[in-house]
Design an enzyme around this catalytic site. Structure first.
Site, mmCIF file in Angstrom:
data_model
loop_
_atom_site.group_PDB
_atom_site.id
_atom_site.type_symbol
_atom_site.label_atom_id
_atom_site.label_comp_id
_atom_site.label_asym_id
_atom_site.label_seq_id
_atom_site.Cartn_x
_atom_site.Cartn_y
_atom_site.Cartn_z
ATOM 1 N N GLU A 46 0.862 -1.194 0.000
ATOM 2 C CA GLU A 46 0.000 0.000 0.000
ATOM 3 C C GLU A 46 0.897 1.243 0.000
ATOM 4 O O GLU A 46 1.954 1.248 0.637
ATOM 5 C CB GLU A 46 -0.824 -0.027 1.299
ATOM 6 C CG GLU A 46 -1.644 1.222 1.590
ATOM 7 C CD GLU A 46 -2.248 1.196 3.012
ATOM 8 O OE1 GLU A 46 -1.594 0.661 3.946
ATOM 9 O OE2 GLU A 46 -3.360 1.716 3.181
ATOM 10 N N ASN A 109 -7.042 6.137 -1.622
ATOM 11 C CA ASN A 109 -5.931 5.238 -1.347
ATOM 12 C C ASN A 109 -6.126 4.070 -2.315
ATOM 13 O O ASN A 109 -7.015 3.245 -2.112
ATOM 14 C CB ASN A 109 -6.000 4.781 0.122
ATOM 15 C CG ASN A 109 -4.792 3.980 0.537
ATOM 16 O OD1 ASN A 109 -4.056 3.467 -0.293
ATOM 17 N ND2 ASN A 109 -4.599 3.855 1.851
ATOM 18 N N LYS A 126 -9.453 1.924 -1.976
ATOM 19 C CA LYS A 126 -9.640 1.305 -0.653
ATOM 20 C C LYS A 126 -11.015 1.631 -0.072
ATOM 21 O O LYS A 126 -11.394 2.813 0.032
ATOM 22 C CB LYS A 126 -8.526 1.801 0.275
ATOM 23 C CG LYS A 126 -8.481 1.153 1.641
ATOM 24 C CD LYS A 126 -7.231 1.628 2.402
ATOM 25 C CE LYS A 126 -7.061 1.001 3.750
ATOM 26 N NZ LYS A 126 -5.823 1.453 4.434
ATOM 27 N N GLU A 145 -6.312 8.385 7.924
ATOM 28 C CA GLU A 145 -6.833 7.969 6.613
ATOM 29 C C GLU A 145 -8.238 8.506 6.370
ATOM 30 O O GLU A 145 -8.605 8.829 5.246
ATOM 31 C CB GLU A 145 -6.828 6.446 6.492
ATOM 32 C CG GLU A 145 -5.436 5.881 6.312
ATOM 33 C CD GLU A 145 -5.477 4.455 5.806
ATOM 34 O OE1 GLU A 145 -5.984 4.218 4.706
ATOM 35 O OE2 GLU A 145 -4.989 3.579 6.541
ATOM 36 N N CYS A 170 -4.768 -3.089 2.734
ATOM 37 C CA CYS A 170 -4.504 -3.047 4.169
ATOM 38 C C CYS A 170 -5.705 -3.372 5.053
ATOM 39 O O CYS A 170 -6.061 -4.521 5.213
ATOM 40 C CB CYS A 170 -3.866 -1.719 4.558
ATOM 41 S SG CYS A 170 -3.124 -1.841 6.200
ATOM 42 N N ASN A 195 0.285 -1.243 5.234
ATOM 43 C CA ASN A 195 1.181 -0.532 6.171
ATOM 44 C C ASN A 195 0.516 -0.684 7.524
ATOM 45 O O ASN A 195 -0.506 -0.037 7.793
ATOM 46 C CB ASN A 195 1.226 0.973 5.881
ATOM 47 C CG ASN A 195 2.102 1.362 4.711
ATOM 48 O OD1 ASN A 195 3.263 1.725 4.882
ATOM 49 N ND2 ASN A 195 1.544 1.308 3.520
HETATM 50 N N1 CDT Z 1 -2.994 1.163 6.487
HETATM 51 C C1 CDT Z 1 -3.903 0.556 7.261
HETATM 52 O O1 CDT Z 1 -5.043 0.370 6.858
HETATM 53 N N2 CDT Z 1 -3.508 0.195 8.488
HETATM 54 C C2 CDT Z 1 -4.405 -0.357 9.449
HETATM 55 C C3 CDT Z 1 -4.030 0.063 10.808
HETATM 56 C C4 CDT Z 1 -5.141 -0.181 11.709
HETATM 57 S S1 CDT Z 1 -5.045 0.707 13.183
HETATM 58 C C5 CDT Z 1 -5.776 2.196 12.823
HETATM 59 C C6 CDT Z 1 -4.510 -1.870 9.392
HETATM 60 O O2 CDT Z 1 -5.631 -2.378 9.459
HETATM 61 O O3 CDT Z 1 -3.493 -2.556 9.340
#
Ligand code: CDT
Length: 318
Positions: A46, A109, A126, A145, A170, A195
């Site tokens: 991502e 995204n 996304k 985000e 993600c 990420n």
């Molecule tokens: N980038 C991304 O979506 N990261 C989220 C972090 C979650 S905590 C706010 C994930 O689900 O891995």
């Protein structure tokens, strides 16, 4: 048998001041390694062209927009498309998309799937945007985000690489709906860049489980839908925030068949037979025979226990 030789193209950290050209050079190095190992497709993380900027509250919109791509390919990313065509390898790439639709500016995204001729065959925006929309100074770092992106609204599948391919990004991988909506379209391989900070400020008790949860959701999604799943991290300590690795390729059996072992730039490879999906799609998870959609109506009618899908409280319409 329908083999797709797949490479996970895991990245280590990208610094805030790193240029697109530097990122593309790293992606190109991984692409060359993948191709020299006979791969048809390499899957990148991502937001693979920049640092994970939603960790900062930034007020200057032009600075925020500096993390987005206005065109794809653009001046700095064209080289990756050219290399893909030259080598004859496809790729999945996550990036911040700035687009103008009917004169209105949108920020997503996004990810794209590019075939071996260097042509974009699918784009995904996304759907599940985690985190928060307002500055929350109590956090060690932000996860904005919901502030910087609009959500996408569909999980599609596309015929490519000899099978039916789908994309997610993600946080999408934590939601069973992501896989099921693509499963209902017969998806055979789901590509997911991520990420994921090790530390989740609102729920630090989850921190030690972050790698377990990563595998848990992707393995379940693969098995329950009889599909390959490829999950790829941007890992390591990026601008002071530790992000999980754990990039891996999961068979339709739910088994991890290849995985990265570092938190830096690394490839992991698997020879994926798309026909391995068949025994799951035709037996235990033959949706046409076994699913009971009548019993699942709440899935689309409700957002959660308290709200209907349109945001009104449950029970208020009676
Ligand atoms: N980038 C991304 O979506 N990261 C989220 C972090 C979650 S905590 C706010 C994930 O689900 O891995």
């Amino acid at each position: 048998m329908r083999f797709v030789n797949v490479a996970v193209g895991q990245l280590g950290p990208i610094a805030r001041n790193d240029t697109r050209t530097q990122a593309v050079a790293r992606l190109s190095g991984l692409m060359r390694q993948a191709r020299s190992n006979g791969c048809d497709l390499i899957v990148y993380p991502e937001l693979a062209l920049t640092t994970f900027f939603p960790r900062w509250y930034i007020e200057d919109q032009s600075e925020i927009d500096g993390f987005f791509e206005r065109e794809m390919p653009g001046p700095e990313t064209q080289a990756l498309f050219d290399l893909a065509r030259e080598l004859g390898i496809g790729f999945y790439l996550g990036y911040g998309e700035l687009s103008i639709e009917d004169g209105v500016l949108h920020r997503y995204n996004s990810s794209i799937l590019v075939d071996k001729s260097g042509a974009i065959v699918a784009k995904y925006r996304k759907v599940h945007l985690p985190g928060h929309a307002e500055h929350e100074p109590w956090r060690e770092f932000q996860h904005l985000e919901k502030r910087y992106f609009e959500p996408g609204n569909r999980f599609g599948v596309v015929e490519a690489f000899g099978g039916l391919m789908g994309m997610a990004i993600c946080n999408d991988r934590r939601w069973s709906e992501t896989y099921r909506v693509m499963g209902l379209q017969g998806v055979e391989m789901v590509l997911i860049g991520y990420n994921t900070p090790v530390h989740n400020p609102p729920a630090p008790e989850h921190d030690d489980l972050s790698l377990f949860h990563n595998e848990l959701v992707m393995q379940a999604g693969a098995y329950q839908n009889g599909t390959w799943v490829v999950g790829v991290a941007k890992a390591g300590i990026e601008e002071g925030v530790d992000q999980i690795g754990g990039s891996c390729i999961i068979a339709p059996s739910g088994e991890v068949v290849a995985a990265c072992t570092t938190k830096g730039d690394e490839i992991a490879l698997a020879r994926c037979d798309l026909d391995l999906c068949n025994s799951y799609k035709r037996t235990t998870f033959n949706f046409d025979i076994h699913r009971q959609p009548r019993a699942y109506r709440m899935i689309v009618e409700r957002k959660g226990k308290n709200l209907m899908a349109d945001g009104t409280p449950v029970g208020s319409g009676e």
